[in-house]
Design a protein around this motif. Structure first.
Motif, mmCIF file in Angstrom:
data_model
loop_
_atom_site.group_PDB
_atom_site.id
_atom_site.type_symbol
_atom_site.label_atom_id
_atom_site.label_comp_id
_atom_site.label_asym_id
_atom_site.label_seq_id
_atom_site.Cartn_x
_atom_site.Cartn_y
_atom_site.Cartn_z
ATOM 1 N N LEU A 128 58.148 104.705 48.380
ATOM 2 C CA LEU A 128 57.515 104.143 49.435
ATOM 3 C C LEU A 128 56.130 103.244 49.174
ATOM 4 N N GLN A 129 55.577 103.507 48.141
ATOM 5 C CA GLN A 129 54.354 103.085 47.623
ATOM 6 C C GLN A 129 54.744 101.720 47.213
ATOM 7 N N ALA A 130 56.053 100.963 47.157
ATOM 8 C CA ALA A 130 56.299 99.822 46.525
ATOM 9 C C ALA A 130 55.851 98.690 47.446
ATOM 10 N N ASP A 131 55.506 97.612 47.014
ATOM 11 C CA ASP A 131 54.994 96.400 47.721
ATOM 12 C C ASP A 131 54.066 96.609 49.122
ATOM 13 N N GLN A 132 53.539 97.807 49.229
ATOM 14 C CA GLN A 132 52.889 98.061 50.335
ATOM 15 C C GLN A 132 51.460 97.121 50.576
ATOM 16 N N LEU A 133 51.107 96.479 49.394
ATOM 17 C CA LEU A 133 49.713 95.782 49.216
ATOM 18 C C LEU A 133 50.382 94.123 48.905
ATOM 19 N N SER A 134 51.693 93.842 49.309
ATOM 20 C CA SER A 134 52.085 92.348 49.084
ATOM 21 C C SER A 134 51.155 91.557 50.042
ATOM 22 N N ASN A 135 50.579 91.882 51.233
ATOM 23 C CA ASN A 135 49.996 90.991 51.867
ATOM 24 C C ASN A 135 48.683 91.325 51.891
ATOM 25 N N ARG A 136 48.096 92.113 50.747
ATOM 26 C CA ARG A 136 46.595 92.226 50.521
ATOM 27 C C ARG A 136 46.213 91.938 49.392
ATOM 28 N N PRO A 137 46.174 90.702 48.820
ATOM 29 C CA PRO A 137 45.681 90.392 47.390
ATOM 30 C C PRO A 137 44.403 90.450 47.082
ATOM 31 N N GLU A 138 43.814 90.720 48.246
ATOM 32 C CA GLU A 138 42.263 90.920 48.022
ATOM 33 C C GLU A 138 41.800 92.443 47.232
ATOM 34 N N ILE A 139 42.615 93.087 47.453
ATOM 35 C CA ILE A 139 42.627 94.758 47.119
ATOM 36 C C ILE A 139 42.498 94.696 45.516
ATOM 37 N N PRO A 140 41.609 94.977 44.663
ATOM 38 C CA PRO A 140 41.318 95.035 43.443
ATOM 39 C C PRO A 140 42.621 95.872 42.661
ATOM 40 N N ALA A 141 42.989 95.279 41.621
ATOM 41 C CA ALA A 141 44.144 95.836 40.932
ATOM 42 C C ALA A 141 43.481 96.811 39.890
ATOM 43 N N VAL A 142 44.261 97.781 39.581
ATOM 44 C CA VAL A 142 44.085 98.876 38.371
ATOM 45 C C VAL A 142 43.364 98.407 37.269
ATOM 46 N N ASP A 143 42.253 98.747 37.127
ATOM 47 C CA ASP A 143 41.712 98.358 35.596
ATOM 48 C C ASP A 143 42.103 99.438 34.594
ATOM 49 N N LEU A 144 42.676 99.120 33.378
ATOM 50 C CA LEU A 144 43.040 100.254 32.618
ATOM 51 C C LEU A 144 42.195 100.663 31.463
ATOM 52 N N HIS A 145 40.989 100.089 31.353
ATOM 53 C CA HIS A 145 39.941 100.589 30.556
ATOM 54 C C HIS A 145 40.388 100.658 29.238
ATOM 55 N N LEU A 146 41.471 99.787 28.712
ATOM 56 C CA LEU A 146 41.831 99.979 27.254
ATOM 57 C C LEU A 146 41.009 99.322 26.218
ATOM 58 N N ARG A 147 40.254 98.341 26.939
ATOM 59 C CA ARG A 147 39.280 97.469 25.800
ATOM 60 C C ARG A 147 37.952 97.673 26.003
ATOM 61 N N ASP A 148 37.601 98.652 27.085
ATOM 62 C CA ASP A 148 36.165 98.897 27.398
ATOM 63 C C ASP A 148 35.955 100.294 28.128
ATOM 64 N N ASP A 149 34.873 100.760 28.325
ATOM 65 C CA ASP A 149 34.635 102.100 29.195
ATOM 66 C C ASP A 149 35.032 101.772 30.673
#
Length: 292
Positions: A128-149
């Protein structure tokens, strides 16, 4: 090579009484404090409004209210509109460096054990979580922090200095980060802390998913990786862990590797800074299962 957990900063804990007083001073809202919620690492508390209804008081240190409203709270509102059992937010306030939130108290109790039936429901909620933000591109994406803290979590230094195993894991995490995008792509709603302690159930049915404070846009399957870490070492019904592992085995490598690296970093770092060496080994045992 080892380091003491006391060397590293620990997460700040909620002072619920002080936050209740601050909400009254700033917003004129009088809440009665009823006690701490069980579980969690930073803290939440039950409160009661003057009309008698109960809610949950939460805080997120070192955050801004406008960023919470444009990010995690916008994610949960989008999901609620789709019929997802996420809590409504009743009040948001900036108190110093922290955001204080009062959220709906959903029915049910924390899920004690993940069984086949509840796993079925979890997988359905994840879909159910799939594509729920397709019309909300301004919401920040997950930052994985693999390169920095990350901001208070996903710190690389503790892994580098704790012992040889954790240092080797951090080198793998950094290598995955070098080959991956820093942020998770996709238009799905991602919880980011999707584990049994944040699932509520009653009568065998999941009635709520709580603690969306880190929610963002990305790929919903990240939450299944988080769930695998969440059941590590917990009692589950026969075959549940194997079934979830099979789901993860089927994920594309460009999703599984960076999200597994993120969760490995998050859990091992947290254990180094907050728990015992035995706990660190517990998370290293799981993390290393997919290091390649």
């Amino acid at each position: 090579m080892s380091s003491s957990p006391q060397k590293w900063a620990r997460a700040e804990q909620l002072d619920a009484a002080r936050m209740v007083d601050a909400l009254y001073a700033q917003a004129g809202v009088r809440l009665s404090l009823e006690g701490a919620c069980s579980g969690g690492q930073v803290g939440a508390a039950y409160v009661r409004w003057t009309d008698g209804h109960r809610s949950v008081l939460k805080w997120r240190p070192h955050s801004r209210a406008e960023e919470m409203e444009a990010g995690p709270l916008a994610v949960t509102e989008a999901l609620r509109l789709a019929g997802y059992p996420a809590p409504a937010t009743e009040l948001v306030a900036q108190v110093g460096h922290a955001v204080v939130m009062v959220q709906e108290l959903l029915p049910g109790r924390k899920l004690d054990q993940l069984d086949q039936r509840s796993l079925d429901q979890v997988l359905q909620l994840n879909q159910l979580q799939a594509d729920q933000l397709s019309n909300r591109p301004e919401i920040p994406a997950v930052d994985l922090h693999l390169r920095d803290d990350g901001p208070g979590y996903c710190l690389h230094g503790p892994l580098r200095q704790h012992n040889r195993r954790s240092a080797a894991l951090e080198r793998w995490i950094a290598a995955v980060g070098a080959d991956s995008r820093p942020r998770l792509s996709g238009a799905d709603a991602v919880h980011l802390d999707f584990h049994p302690g944040n699932l509520l159930a009653s009568g065998g049915a999941i009635t709520g998913v709580v603690d969306w404070d880190g929610a963002a846009r990305g790929d919903r399957r990240f939450d299944l990786v988080t769930l695998r870490f969440g059941i590590h070492g917990q009692e589950t019904d026969r075959g549940v862990t194997e079934r979830l592992d099979a789901v993860l085995d089927a994920l594309p490598e460009d999703i599984l590797r960076p999200t597994w690296a993120h969760m490995s970093l998050r859990m091992v770092d947290w254990a180094i800074r907050h728990f015992t060496p035995i706990d660190v080994e517990h998370w290293l045992d799981l993390a290393e299962q997919r290091v390649s």
